[in-house]
Motif scaffolding. Structure first.
Motif, PDB file in Angstrom:
ATOM      1  N   PHE A   1       3.657   0.842   2.732  1.00 26.03           N
ATOM      2  CA  PHE A   1       3.451  -0.193   3.739  1.00 26.03           C
ATOM      3  C   PHE A   1       3.250  -1.543   3.067  1.00 26.03           C
ATOM      4  CE2 PHE A   1       3.294   2.230   7.554  1.00 26.03           C
ATOM      5  CZ  PHE A   1       2.748   3.455   7.210  1.00 26.03           C
TER       6      PHE A   1
ATOM      7  N   GLY B   1     -10.719   3.322   4.004  1.00 27.19           N
ATOM      8  CA  GLY B   1     -11.122   4.712   3.968  1.00 27.19           C
ATOM      9  C   GLY B   1      -9.903   5.601   4.114  1.00 27.19           C
ATOM     10  N   ARG B   2     -10.139   6.919   4.097  1.00 26.25           N
ATOM     11  CA  ARG B   2      -9.028   7.862   4.140  1.00 26.25           C
ATOM     12  C   ARG B   2      -8.541   8.163   5.543  1.00 26.25           C
ATOM     13  NH1 ARG B   2     -10.253  12.107  -0.835  1.00 26.25           N
ATOM     14  NH2 ARG B   2     -10.393  10.490  -2.423  1.00 26.25           N
TER      15      ARG B   2
ATOM     16  N   TYR C   1       0.848  -1.177   0.000  1.00 28.49           N
ATOM     17  CA  TYR C   1       0.000   0.000   0.000  1.00 28.49           C
ATOM     18  C   TYR C   1       0.895   1.243   0.000  1.00 28.49           C
ATOM     19  CZ  TYR C   1      -3.867  -2.977   1.615  1.00 28.49           C
ATOM     20  OH  TYR C   1      -4.830  -3.946   1.727  1.00 28.49           O
TER      21      TYR C   1
ATOM     22  N   GLY D   1      -3.409  -3.786  -7.871  1.00 32.60           N
ATOM     23  CA  GLY D   1      -4.384  -3.129  -7.022  1.00 32.60           C
ATOM     24  C   GLY D   1      -4.913  -1.877  -7.695  1.00 32.60           C
ATOM     25  N   GLU D   2      -5.174  -0.855  -6.894  1.00 33.55           N
ATOM     26  CA  GLU D   2      -5.759   0.382  -7.407  1.00 33.55           C
ATOM     27  C   GLU D   2      -4.776   1.248  -8.179  1.00 33.55           C
ATOM     28  OE1 GLU D   2      -7.224   1.002  -2.998  1.00 33.55           O
ATOM     29  OE2 GLU D   2      -7.980   2.604  -4.270  1.00 33.55           O
TER      30      GLU D   2
ATOM     31  N   MET E   1      -5.393  10.686   1.557  1.00 32.05           N
ATOM     32  CA  MET E   1      -5.786   9.650   0.587  1.00 32.05           C
ATOM     33  C   MET E   1      -5.932   8.278   1.217  1.00 32.05           C
ATOM     34  SD  MET E   1      -6.166  11.262  -2.174  1.00 32.05           S
ATOM     35  CE  MET E   1      -6.272   9.931  -3.373  1.00 32.05           C
ATOM     36  N   GLY E   2      -5.620   8.123   2.467  1.00 30.48           N
ATOM     37  CA  GLY E   2      -5.727   6.819   3.098  1.00 30.48           C
ATOM     38  C   GLY E   2      -4.685   5.846   2.560  1.00 30.48           C
ATOM     39  N   LEU E   3      -5.030   4.577   2.620  1.00 30.36           N
ATOM     40  CA  LEU E   3      -4.136   3.513   2.160  1.00 30.36           C
ATOM     41  C   LEU E   3      -4.650   2.995   0.819  1.00 30.36           C
ATOM     42  CD1 LEU E   3      -3.907   1.711   5.586  1.00 30.36           C
ATOM     43  CD2 LEU E   3      -1.967   2.738   4.399  1.00 30.36           C
TER      44      LEU E   3
ATOM     45  N   LEU F   1      -4.076   0.423  -2.415  1.00 24.20           N
ATOM     46  CA  LEU F   1      -3.439  -0.841  -2.757  1.00 24.20           C
ATOM     47  C   LEU F   1      -2.678  -0.728  -4.068  1.00 24.20           C
ATOM     48  CD1 LEU F   1      -3.182  -3.873  -1.996  1.00 24.20           C
ATOM     49  CD2 LEU F   1      -5.230  -4.263  -3.363  1.00 24.20           C
TER      50      LEU F   1
ATOM     51  N   PHE G   1      -8.412   3.980  10.640  1.00 21.27           N
ATOM     52  CA  PHE G   1      -8.839   3.618   9.295  1.00 21.27           C
ATOM     53  C   PHE G   1      -9.936   2.565   9.371  1.00 21.27           C
ATOM     54  CE2 PHE G   1      -5.857   5.828   6.697  1.00 21.27           C
ATOM     55  CZ  PHE G   1      -4.665   5.883   7.395  1.00 21.27           C
TER      56      PHE G   1
ATOM     57  N   GLN H   1       0.569   5.327   1.328  1.00 14.24           N
ATOM     58  CA  GLN H   1      -0.242   6.256   2.095  1.00 14.24           C
ATOM     59  C   GLN H   1       0.179   7.671   1.772  1.00 14.24           C
ATOM     60  OE1 GLN H   1       0.275   6.453   6.355  1.00 14.24           O
ATOM     61  NE2 GLN H   1      -1.641   7.555   6.650  1.00 14.24           N
TER      62      GLN H   1
ATOM     63  N   ARG I   1      -9.603  -8.752  -0.756  1.00 16.80           N
ATOM     64  CA  ARG I   1      -8.923  -7.470  -0.773  1.00 16.80           C
ATOM     65  C   ARG I   1      -9.531  -6.550   0.273  1.00 16.80           C
ATOM     66  NH1 ARG I   1      -8.374  -4.812  -6.624  1.00 16.80           N
ATOM     67  NH2 ARG I   1      -8.194  -3.028  -5.237  1.00 16.80           N
TER      68      ARG I   1
ATOM     69  N   PHE J   1       0.882  -5.162   9.370  1.00 21.84           N
ATOM     70  CA  PHE J   1       1.630  -4.209   8.576  1.00 21.84           C
ATOM     71  C   PHE J   1       3.062  -4.062   9.063  1.00 21.84           C
ATOM     72  CE2 PHE J   1      -1.408  -2.072   5.775  1.00 21.84           C
ATOM     73  CZ  PHE J   1      -2.606  -2.516   6.295  1.00 21.84           C
TER      74      PHE J   1
END
Lengths: 110, 114
Positions: free
Chosen positions: A90, B105-106, A35, A58-59, A41-43, A45, B89, A37, B101, A101
């Protein structure tokens, strides 16, 4: 039992350089993932693997490669670093309900 | 498109009071939900989870509530302590708890002040 170990903890790269972020886990987990970070924007993938020899996107996979030759290791390669890849990375491994993690790698691309 | 949304980037609560962190999701296939806590310069750590067959799960000071019809979950921390100050999170997965998967969230920055 070290859990998930990431190296290095910090790295500064010049644009265009390549490098590999290392991730190793000693819990015999099949599922591993990377991931990034970013602020607000959060985590997100990047890539994941459900077992040795199997990887998937992933994304946000662009600019990154992964391989999974063993259950323990899941390295993340930056082929040609760009400033947009400045982030905290991470690695996580998972078996069942929760993901474990690593401590993270703070990467700066200048 | 964010499938898991935490609309409050920050929350400030006095020590001893209740902290309520909220999370919404859009994917009706999600059937497992987790909360992670993250301190600065550390990786996220698992806090508590809930399966879609339940509407509540409690672990000490932490309780997660799930409202499937509203596609909403919340994390309650009672009583809040200064050591709870961290980024929280919310995460969700589909197809059961194993190997699905995780969608995050942010995050919500919780600050607990004395």
């Amino acid at each position: 039992n070290a859990g998930v170990t990431q190296t290095p903890k910090f790295q500064v790269l010049k644009t265009g350089q390549s490098m590999t972020l290392q991730c190793a886990q000693d819990m015999n987990h099949e599922y591993m993932s990377w991931y990034r970070q970013d602020p607000g924007m959060g985590l997100r993938l990047i890539h994941y693997s459900v077992g040795a020899g199997i990887t998937d996107q992933g994304e946000v996979p662009n600019g990154y490669n992964v391989s999974r030759s063993t259950t323990e290791d899941f390295p993340l390669r930056l082929l040609s670093a760009a400033p947009s890849q400045t982030s905290v990375y991470f690695c996580a491994s998972r078996e069942g309900t929760e993901a474990f993690f690593g401590q993270g790698t703070r990467l700066t691309v200048v | 498109d964010q499938q898991v949304k935490q609309n409050s980037p920050s929350l400030s609560v006095q020590e001893g009071r209740i902290s309520i962190l909220n999370c919404d999701y859009t994917n009706s296939m999600f059937d497992y939900f987790l909360w992670y806590k993250k301190y600065p310069a550390e990786g996220p750590t698992f806090l508590i989870s809930i399966s879609s067959i339940k509407d509540k799960n409690e672990d000490g000071r932490f309780t997660v509530f799930l409202n499937k019809s509203a596609k909403h979950l919340s994390l309650h921390i009672v009583p809040s302590q200064p050591g709870d100050s961290a980024v929280y999170f919310c995460a969700a997965s589909a197809g059961g708890s194993t190997l699905g998967r995780l969608y995050f969230g942010r995050g919500t920055q919780l600050t607990v002040w004395p």
